[in-house]
Design an enzyme around this catalytic site. Structure first.
Site, short mmCIF file in Angstrom:
data_model
loop_
_atom_site.label_atom_id
_atom_site.label_comp_id
_atom_site.label_asym_id
_atom_site.label_seq_id
_atom_site.Cartn_x
_atom_site.Cartn_y
_atom_site.Cartn_z
N LYS A 106 40.40 35.46 62.71
CA LYS A 106 40.07 35.15 64.06
C LYS A 106 40.26 36.41 64.85
O LYS A 106 40.99 37.21 64.71
CB LYS A 106 40.89 34.04 64.61
N THR B 271 42.95 27.62 71.36
CA THR B 271 41.89 27.86 71.07
C THR B 271 41.67 27.90 69.49
O THR B 271 40.87 27.40 68.81
CB THR B 271 41.39 29.36 71.16
N CYS C 283 43.75 25.97 67.50
CA CYS C 283 43.61 24.48 66.75
C CYS C 283 42.09 23.99 66.91
O CYS C 283 41.73 23.24 66.21
CB CYS C 283 44.54 23.50 67.59
N1 LIG Z 1 38.84 35.16 75.22
C1 LIG Z 1 38.02 34.36 74.32
N2 LIG Z 1 36.87 34.28 74.34
C2 LIG Z 1 35.92 33.93 73.58
N3 LIG Z 1 36.54 33.67 72.55
C3 LIG Z 1 37.82 33.37 72.35
C4 LIG Z 1 38.53 33.91 73.12
N4 LIG Z 1 40.01 34.07 72.55
C5 LIG Z 1 39.59 33.27 71.38
N5 LIG Z 1 38.62 33.04 70.98
C6 LIG Z 1 38.03 32.63 70.01
O1 LIG Z 1 38.95 31.44 69.55
C7 LIG Z 1 39.00 31.09 68.29
C8 LIG Z 1 40.46 30.95 68.06
O2 LIG Z 1 40.76 32.54 67.95
P1 LIG Z 1 42.41 32.92 68.21
O3 LIG Z 1 42.69 34.24 67.84
O4 LIG Z 1 42.57 32.94 69.92
O5 LIG Z 1 43.35 31.96 67.62
P2 LIG Z 1 44.95 31.54 67.72
O6 LIG Z 1 45.73 32.69 68.08
O7 LIG Z 1 44.92 30.88 66.48
O8 LIG Z 1 44.93 30.63 68.93
P3 LIG Z 1 46.01 29.58 69.62
O9 LIG Z 1 47.37 30.08 69.02
O10 LIG Z 1 46.03 29.38 70.76
O11 LIG Z 1 45.66 28.29 69.07
C9 LIG Z 1 38.26 32.28 67.66
O12 LIG Z 1 36.83 31.80 67.10
C10 LIG Z 1 38.34 33.41 68.77
O13 LIG Z 1 37.23 34.27 68.48
C1 LIG Z 2 51.93 21.68 68.43
C2 LIG Z 2 50.95 23.11 68.60
N1 LIG Z 2 50.48 23.31 67.74
C3 LIG Z 2 49.76 24.51 67.63
C4 LIG Z 2 50.09 25.40 68.66
C5 LIG Z 2 49.30 26.71 68.66
O1 LIG Z 2 48.34 26.82 69.76
C6 LIG Z 2 50.78 24.94 69.80
N2 LIG Z 2 51.12 25.71 70.89
N3 LIG Z 2 51.38 23.69 69.69
#
Ligand SMILES: Nc1ncnc2c1ncn2[C@@H]1O[C@H](COP(=O)(O)OP(=O)(O)OP(=O)(O)O)[C@@H](O)[C@H]1O
Ligand SMILES: Cc1ncc(CO)c(N)n1
Length: 270
Positions: free
Chosen positions: A175, A211, A213
């Site tokens: 991602k 995002t 999740c």
């Molecule tokens: N600021 C943003 N604008 C648009 N899309 C975003 C943004 N931030 C994340 N995304 C999208 O959201 C999805 C999740 O990506 P991200 O890399 O944020 O995951 P993550 O770090 O595992 O998230 P989290 O830990 O908050 O659940 C991807 O499709 C990413 O491109």
């Molecule tokens: C329970 C839970 N799962 C996943 C994440 C990652 O976003 C969070 N902050 N909390």
């Protein structure tokens, strides 16, 4: 009326923006019946994690056996699994029941830095769970932990995706949330044969709690209704893009995304 069913095996986020709460909201928005097996209760809000209370591996197995005895999920996702005992319990049930369409979101750290997966558990993810996965959705830091390589170029991002498919995932999505590509927020997909990008526009907002999740839950819901992985990834990207772009204000920290934005865009009667 027949219904498609999806299961999330994940932690509870009391703040409602991530974990099983985000997953169930996303399943519902995509017209899929949602089920859950809770791996840990987190005391959490948009500002951070106050406490983590893991469920025993026995408790996780018991939830999965209750589901498996009665309700067959059409797709399954894993989120926060916290420790290797819970990973083993989840992988065991998925294998024993022969559940398909597994999406593994290898959650490790919350936005504020709290540990959601114990350090010695990444090896268990690779050994037991990733080989069962149809899709795995690491962010860049998670892909670095799983591959043991620093990902600081487009070439290395591709290499990491190849390694993760080599571990046994059919499709790897690295991602773009943590990937600095100016105004783009694209996710790299590798399906074992070709690379492609899920293109997105980076939205300037602090409200990105959950995002990852939400995105992986949307993939799971689409697989549950029988979409191909490519279609599922495409829809999930539209879903998360809308959820970030048409944001809501809740809490004073990293707020949640808008889980009903996709419906508002006119996709309710698909
Ligand atoms: N600021 C943003 N604008 C648009 N899309 C975003 C943004 N931030 C994340 N995304 C999208 O959201 C999805 C999740 O990506 P991200 O890399 O944020 O995951 P993550 O770090 O595992 O998230 P989290 O830990 O908050 O659940 C991807 O499709 C990413 O491109
Ligand atoms: C329970 C839970 N799962 C996943 C994440 C990652 O976003 C969070 N902050 N909390």
């Amino acid at each position: 009326m027949q219904v498609n069913k999806a299961l999330t095996i994940a932690g509870s986020d009391s703040g409602g923006g991530a974990g099983i709460q985000s997953d169930l909201k996303t399943f519902q928005e995509l017209n899929v019946y949602g089920m859950s097996a809770v791996t840990a209760v987190t005391a959490q809000n948009t500002r951070g994690v106050h406490g983590i209370y893991p469920v025993t591996a026995e408790g996780v197995t018991s939830q999965l056996e209750a589901i498996g005895a009665d309700l067959r999920p059409d797709a399954v996702k894993t989120g926060m699994l916290f420790n290797k005992e819970i990973i083993e319990a989840a992988a065991g049930a998925i294998k024993n029941f022969g559940w398909n369409n597994l999406v593994v979101d290898p959650v490790m750290v919350a936005k504020g830095g709290s540990i959601l997966l114990e350090e010695d558990a990444a090896a268990a993810l690779k050994e037991w769970l990733i080989p069962l996965a149809k899709v795995i959705t690491p962010n860049v830091p998670e892909a670095e932990v799983l591959t043991g390589m620093k990902i600081d170029s487009a070439e290395k991002r591709k290499k990491a995706a190849e390694i993760l498919c080599g571990i046994g995932a059919d499709i790897t999505v690295i991602k773009g949330g943590h990937w600095n590509e100016s105004d783009l927020c694209s996710d790299l997909v590798y399906d074992g044969q070709e690379f492609y990008e899920l293109d997105g526009k980076r939205v300037a907002t602090k409200n990105t709690h959950g995002t990852g999740c939400t995105f992986s839950a949307a993939i799971t819901a689409e697989l549950a209704i029988g979409k191909t992985p490519k279609e599922a990834l495409h829809t999930a990207k539209q879903f998360i893009q809308a959820a970030v772009e048409y944001g809501i204000e809740a809490g004073s920290g990293h707020g949640p995304t808008n889980h009903w934005a996709y419906r508002r865009l006119g996709n309710a009667k698909r």
